[in-house]
Write an enzyme that holds these catalytic residues in place. Sequence first.
Site, mmCIF file in Angstrom:
data_model
loop_
_atom_site.group_PDB
_atom_site.id
_atom_site.type_symbol
_atom_site.label_atom_id
_atom_site.label_comp_id
_atom_site.label_asym_id
_atom_site.label_seq_id
_atom_site.Cartn_x
_atom_site.Cartn_y
_atom_site.Cartn_z
ATOM 1 N N GLY A 15 40.424 44.093 71.136
ATOM 2 C CA GLY A 15 40.827 45.290 70.398
ATOM 3 C C GLY A 15 40.940 46.553 71.219
ATOM 4 O O GLY A 15 40.913 47.651 70.659
ATOM 5 N N LYS A 40 51.742 34.989 76.378
ATOM 6 C CA LYS A 40 50.425 35.008 75.746
ATOM 7 C C LYS A 40 49.940 33.562 75.693
ATOM 8 O O LYS A 40 50.318 32.794 74.797
ATOM 9 C CB LYS A 40 50.532 35.590 74.333
ATOM 10 N N THR A 44 44.707 34.055 68.821
ATOM 11 C CA THR A 44 43.931 33.643 67.656
ATOM 12 C C THR A 44 43.962 34.754 66.614
ATOM 13 O O THR A 44 44.383 35.875 66.888
ATOM 14 C CB THR A 44 42.464 33.354 68.048
ATOM 15 N N ALA A 117 43.200 36.826 76.096
ATOM 16 C CA ALA A 117 42.579 36.969 74.781
ATOM 17 C C ALA A 117 41.171 37.514 74.996
ATOM 18 O O ALA A 117 40.326 36.838 75.579
ATOM 19 C CB ALA A 117 42.531 35.629 74.058
ATOM 20 N N ASN A 175 42.940 53.546 77.485
ATOM 21 C CA ASN A 175 43.727 53.663 76.262
ATOM 22 C C ASN A 175 43.168 54.776 75.380
ATOM 23 O O ASN A 175 42.095 54.640 74.798
ATOM 24 C CB ASN A 175 43.724 52.335 75.511
#
Length: 245
Positions: A15, A40, A44, A117, A175
Amino acid sequence: MNGKQGLFVTGTDTGVGKTVIAGALVAALRAEGGNVGVWKPVQTGGLPGDGTTDAELLLKYTGMDSYAEDIASFTFEAPLAPMLAAKQAGLNITLQDILSAGESIRNRYDSVFIEGAGGVAVPITEDASTADLIAELQTSVLIVARSGLGTINHTLLTMEYLERRGISILGFILNDGLSGELCLDPSVETNGRIIEQYSGIPCLGHFPELAGEIDSKRLIHAVQATINLSPVRDALTIRKMEEYR
């Protein structure tokens, strides 16, 4: 990578914005004329169809003419680490399964961004983590991290883990788009510099918060305004379009 150039985009956590930043970087390089794709290996937390899976978002962000099934080699509905999500779906995938499944997308482009991931220690098979996949691909890594309080620890630990595995780190991007209250967090102004100081690894920029609908045009503009793309181009041996003229 079978002679191809690649860059693995990982995060300090789940996230943190890997998908939007990976998509933005690919879109910006494609806008310059680069034959760049995105892969990718495992996603999931959903199934294709509603436009919210990472693969579908990557297609939207990059403007690539492809299918979600091409971008994501394995997709599992459960919002779990890939190894656990695969087991819940009744599958036992191997690292070689993932590598083989990605050959088509990796061979289609001169350079490929690979989005992981979660973080680098996440188990993706019964006996392999994301770091093992990166080592097999023999790519450098770009780390995406939060801008605010706590990111120094998370980012330095991620860097140390990769370096212990002998994996090259190109840089990191902070970010700013994860909180609307970053202006209240004084650490945002200094975190990048401190991470650079303790790691010797460069911060390539702060990716801005983008409110409202996000499309490739807005992402390209955001990268051009805030991110130092030169190290990325150098790592992928990409020259800007005007350099060919």
